[in-house]
Design a protein around this motif. Structure first.
Motif, PDB file in Angstrom:
ATOM      1  N   LEU A 186       0.877  -1.173   0.000  1.00  0.00           N
ATOM      2  CA  LEU A 186       0.000   0.000   0.000  1.00  0.00           C
ATOM      3  C   LEU A 186       0.908   1.213   0.000  1.00  0.00           C
ATOM      4  CD1 LEU A 186      -2.683   1.512   0.227  1.00  0.00           C
ATOM      5  CD2 LEU A 186      -2.606   1.129   2.706  1.00  0.00           C
ATOM      6  N   LEU A 187       0.854   2.003  -1.061  1.00  0.00           N
ATOM      7  CA  LEU A 187       1.832   3.057  -1.279  1.00  0.00           C
ATOM      8  C   LEU A 187       1.177   4.434  -1.242  1.00  0.00           C
ATOM      9  CD1 LEU A 187       4.757   3.821  -2.078  1.00  0.00           C
ATOM     10  CD2 LEU A 187       4.097   3.436  -4.475  1.00  0.00           C
ATOM     11  N   ILE A 188       1.657   5.270  -0.311  1.00  0.00           N
ATOM     12  CA  ILE A 188       1.288   6.687  -0.253  1.00  0.00           C
ATOM     13  C   ILE A 188       2.494   7.464  -0.756  1.00  0.00           C
ATOM     14  CG2 ILE A 188       0.631   8.602   1.242  1.00  0.00           C
ATOM     15  CD1 ILE A 188      -1.480   6.452   1.216  1.00  0.00           C
ATOM     16  N   GLU A 189       2.317   8.285  -1.793  1.00  0.00           N
ATOM     17  CA  GLU A 189       3.505   8.856  -2.421  1.00  0.00           C
ATOM     18  C   GLU A 189       3.190  10.132  -3.186  1.00  0.00           C
ATOM     19  OE1 GLU A 189       6.954   9.859  -3.513  1.00  0.00           O
ATOM     20  OE2 GLU A 189       6.828   8.040  -2.282  1.00  0.00           O
ATOM     21  N   GLN A 190       4.089  11.133  -3.033  1.00  0.00           N
ATOM     22  CA  GLN A 190       3.950  12.396  -3.754  1.00  0.00           C
ATOM     23  C   GLN A 190       4.400  12.290  -5.215  1.00  0.00           C
ATOM     24  OE1 GLN A 190       2.762  15.535  -2.884  1.00  0.00           O
ATOM     25  NE2 GLN A 190       1.891  14.476  -1.121  1.00  0.00           N
ATOM     26  N   HIS A 191       5.313  11.349  -5.495  1.00  0.00           N
ATOM     27  CA  HIS A 191       5.745  11.139  -6.877  1.00  0.00           C
ATOM     28  C   HIS A 191       4.626  10.378  -7.601  1.00  0.00           C
ATOM     29  CE1 HIS A 191       9.752  12.223  -5.440  1.00  0.00           C
ATOM     30  NE2 HIS A 191      10.085  12.386  -6.704  1.00  0.00           N
ATOM     31  N   VAL A 192       3.669  11.129  -8.117  1.00  0.00           N
ATOM     32  CA  VAL A 192       2.455  10.534  -8.665  1.00  0.00           C
ATOM     33  C   VAL A 192       2.764   9.610  -9.826  1.00  0.00           C
ATOM     34  CG1 VAL A 192       0.287  11.067  -9.854  1.00  0.00           C
ATOM     35  CG2 VAL A 192       0.986  12.407  -7.864  1.00  0.00           C
ATOM     36  N   HIS A 193       3.657  10.023 -10.705  1.00  0.00           N
ATOM     37  CA  HIS A 193       3.967   9.215 -11.881  1.00  0.00           C
ATOM     38  C   HIS A 193       4.520   7.859 -11.463  1.00  0.00           C
ATOM     39  CE1 HIS A 193       5.859   7.943 -15.654  1.00  0.00           C
ATOM     40  NE2 HIS A 193       5.007   8.754 -16.249  1.00  0.00           N
ATOM     41  N   LYS A 194       5.435   7.845 -10.507  1.00  0.00           N
ATOM     42  CA  LYS A 194       6.025   6.581 -10.054  1.00  0.00           C
ATOM     43  C   LYS A 194       5.000   5.723  -9.315  1.00  0.00           C
ATOM     44  CE  LYS A 194      10.798   8.197  -9.733  1.00  0.00           C
ATOM     45  NZ  LYS A 194      11.251   7.310 -10.817  1.00  0.00           N
ATOM     46  N   VAL A 211     -11.832  10.738  -4.748  1.00  0.00           N
ATOM     47  CA  VAL A 211     -12.560  11.350  -5.853  1.00  0.00           C
ATOM     48  C   VAL A 211     -12.575  10.483  -7.108  1.00  0.00           C
ATOM     49  CG1 VAL A 211     -12.205  13.689  -5.014  1.00  0.00           C
ATOM     50  CG2 VAL A 211     -10.530  12.696  -6.566  1.00  0.00           C
ATOM     51  N   THR A 212     -11.635   9.550  -7.202  1.00  0.00           N
ATOM     52  CA  THR A 212     -11.675   8.634  -8.336  1.00  0.00           C
ATOM     53  C   THR A 212     -10.840   7.403  -8.026  1.00  0.00           C
ATOM     54  OG1 THR A 212     -11.407   8.448 -10.747  1.00  0.00           O
ATOM     55  CG2 THR A 212      -9.678   9.594  -9.555  1.00  0.00           C
ATOM     56  N   LEU A 220      -3.085   7.549 -14.739  1.00  0.00           N
ATOM     57  CA  LEU A 220      -2.011   8.342 -15.337  1.00  0.00           C
ATOM     58  C   LEU A 220      -2.467   9.050 -16.608  1.00  0.00           C
ATOM     59  CD1 LEU A 220       1.293   6.272 -15.037  1.00  0.00           C
ATOM     60  CD2 LEU A 220       0.890   8.597 -14.219  1.00  0.00           C
ATOM     61  N   GLU A 221      -3.419   8.447 -17.296  1.00  0.00           N
ATOM     62  CA  GLU A 221      -3.903   9.014 -18.553  1.00  0.00           C
ATOM     63  C   GLU A 221      -5.067   9.970 -18.369  1.00  0.00           C
ATOM     64  OE1 GLU A 221      -2.440   8.690 -21.518  1.00  0.00           O
ATOM     65  OE2 GLU A 221      -0.883   7.637 -20.384  1.00  0.00           O
ATOM     66  N   SER A 222      -5.563  10.108 -17.139  1.00  0.00           N
ATOM     67  CA  SER A 222      -6.721  10.966 -16.929  1.00  0.00           C
ATOM     68  C   SER A 222      -6.329  12.433 -17.021  1.00  0.00           C
ATOM     69  CB  SER A 222      -7.359  10.682 -15.566  1.00  0.00           C
ATOM     70  OG  SER A 222      -6.589  11.240 -14.526  1.00  0.00           O
ATOM     71  N   HIS A 224      -7.497  14.931 -15.341  1.00  0.00           N
ATOM     72  CA  HIS A 224      -7.384  15.559 -14.022  1.00  0.00           C
ATOM     73  C   HIS A 224      -5.991  15.340 -13.429  1.00  0.00           C
ATOM     74  CE1 HIS A 224      -8.764  17.165 -10.182  1.00  0.00           C
ATOM     75  NE2 HIS A 224      -8.147  16.158  -9.601  1.00  0.00           N
ATOM     76  N   ILE A 225      -5.493  14.112 -13.500  1.00  0.00           N
ATOM     77  CA  ILE A 225      -4.159  13.807 -12.986  1.00  0.00           C
ATOM     78  C   ILE A 225      -3.098  14.574 -13.754  1.00  0.00           C
ATOM     79  CG2 ILE A 225      -2.393  11.994 -12.814  1.00  0.00           C
ATOM     80  CD1 ILE A 225      -4.307  11.724 -10.571  1.00  0.00           C
ATOM     81  N   LYS A 226      -3.218  14.596 -15.070  1.00  0.00           N
ATOM     82  CA  LYS A 226      -2.214  15.292 -15.888  1.00  0.00           C
ATOM     83  C   LYS A 226      -2.172  16.774 -15.562  1.00  0.00           C
ATOM     84  CE  LYS A 226      -2.316  12.186 -19.905  1.00  0.00           C
ATOM     85  NZ  LYS A 226      -2.684  12.058 -21.324  1.00  0.00           N
ATOM     86  N   GLU A 227      -3.339  17.376 -15.405  1.00  0.00           N
ATOM     87  CA  GLU A 227      -3.386  18.819 -15.171  1.00  0.00           C
ATOM     88  C   GLU A 227      -2.935  19.199 -13.765  1.00  0.00           C
ATOM     89  OE1 GLU A 227      -7.365  19.930 -16.010  1.00  0.00           O
ATOM     90  OE2 GLU A 227      -7.246  19.402 -18.142  1.00  0.00           O
ATOM     91  N   ALA A 228      -3.277  18.361 -12.790  1.00  0.00           N
ATOM     92  CA  ALA A 228      -3.036  18.733 -11.389  1.00  0.00           C
ATOM     93  C   ALA A 228      -1.705  18.249 -10.838  1.00  0.00           C
ATOM     94  CB  ALA A 228      -4.173  18.197 -10.510  1.00  0.00           C
ATOM     95  N   TYR A 229      -1.189  17.122 -11.382  1.00  0.00           N
ATOM     96  CA  TYR A 229      -0.049  16.494 -10.695  1.00  0.00           C
ATOM     97  C   TYR A 229       1.147  16.200 -11.596  1.00  0.00           C
ATOM     98  CZ  TYR A 229      -3.639  15.870  -7.186  1.00  0.00           C
ATOM     99  OH  TYR A 229      -4.646  16.091  -6.294  1.00  0.00           O
TER     100      TYR A 229
END
Length: 230
Positions: A186-194, A211-212, A220-222, A224-229
């Protein structure tokens, strides 16, 4: 293995998690929870570990209600939490720190320690070195190794790349990928791409709410993720 169902969590009069639900199944190798600072990710792990109470809802681990369990009992069930702070025993050696991680699994201590040494050879090389004198990356490997000494079914890692140089971060994520072949992570991480790149199940947590949910690659392809993170 884990079912979190509509939990509310507060610090005093401030609510930080709202009707939050998610699950970890036997088939999951890596479950990632991503989101901004202050979203409630670390609080969620504290709740699951028995370190912080929840106000409403339920958390079950392998069919058992964890609300009345101590952190030690939750570890014994198979949920092990490696905190962002690492919380190593700085004046103790690497080996002594690993031994402390095995307090629920004393009968298999040496066997498990050899498995940890195979995963992190630097820990074997430095097993008689004080933990406080190690580099940040080595301390993170020791914290993960100590968590593995408890022989978890789920290893929860809170921001394992915190404070690490990019090269060391890449090495840590390679090790997490390797660990996930044997133990659910179970991974909590700021490096969203990784984090999403490793995840076969992923959740986006914002303002205390999920939220999703999707596979890691799909999130990764969404947009919302691309724009925010990213």
């Amino acid at each position: 293995m884990i079912q979190v169902d509509e939990i509310d969590v507060s610090y005093g009069n401030i609510q930080v998690l709202w009707d939050l639900s998610f699950e970890i199944s036997e088939e999951d190798q890596v479950v990632s929870i991503v989101g901004p600072n202050g979203a409630g990710k670390s609080t969620l792990l504290s709740v699951m570990s028995g370190l912080h109470p929840f106000d409403d809802g339920s958390v079950t681990a392998w069919g058992e209600d964890v609300s009345e369990m101590t952190p030690s009992e939750i570890v014994q069930r198979g949920f092990v939490h490696v905190s962002e702070e690492r919380n190593l025993f700085g004046d103790m050696t690497v080996r002594e720190n690993l031994e402390m991680g095995a307090y629920t699994q004393r009968s298999s201590l040496e066997e498990t320690m050899q498995e940890v040494f195979e995963l992190f050879p630097i820990l074997e090389e430095r097993q008689n070195q004080r933990a406080a004198s190690m580099s940040g990356g080595q301390q993170q490997m020791l914290a993960i190794g100590r968590g593995l000494m408890a022989k978890p079914k789920i290893l929860a890692l809170d921001e394992p790349s915190e404070g690490l140089a990019p090269k060391i971060t890449n090495r840590v994520f390679e090790k997490i990928d390797e660990i996930s072949e044997e133990v659910t992570v179970l991974l909590i991480e700021q490096h969203v791409h990784k984090a999403l790149g490793l995840a076969d199940r992923a959740y986006l947590l914002e303002n205390g709410e999920i939220v999703t949910e999707d596979t890691g690659p799909a999130l990764l392809e969404s947009d919302h993720i691309k724009e925010a993170y990213l």
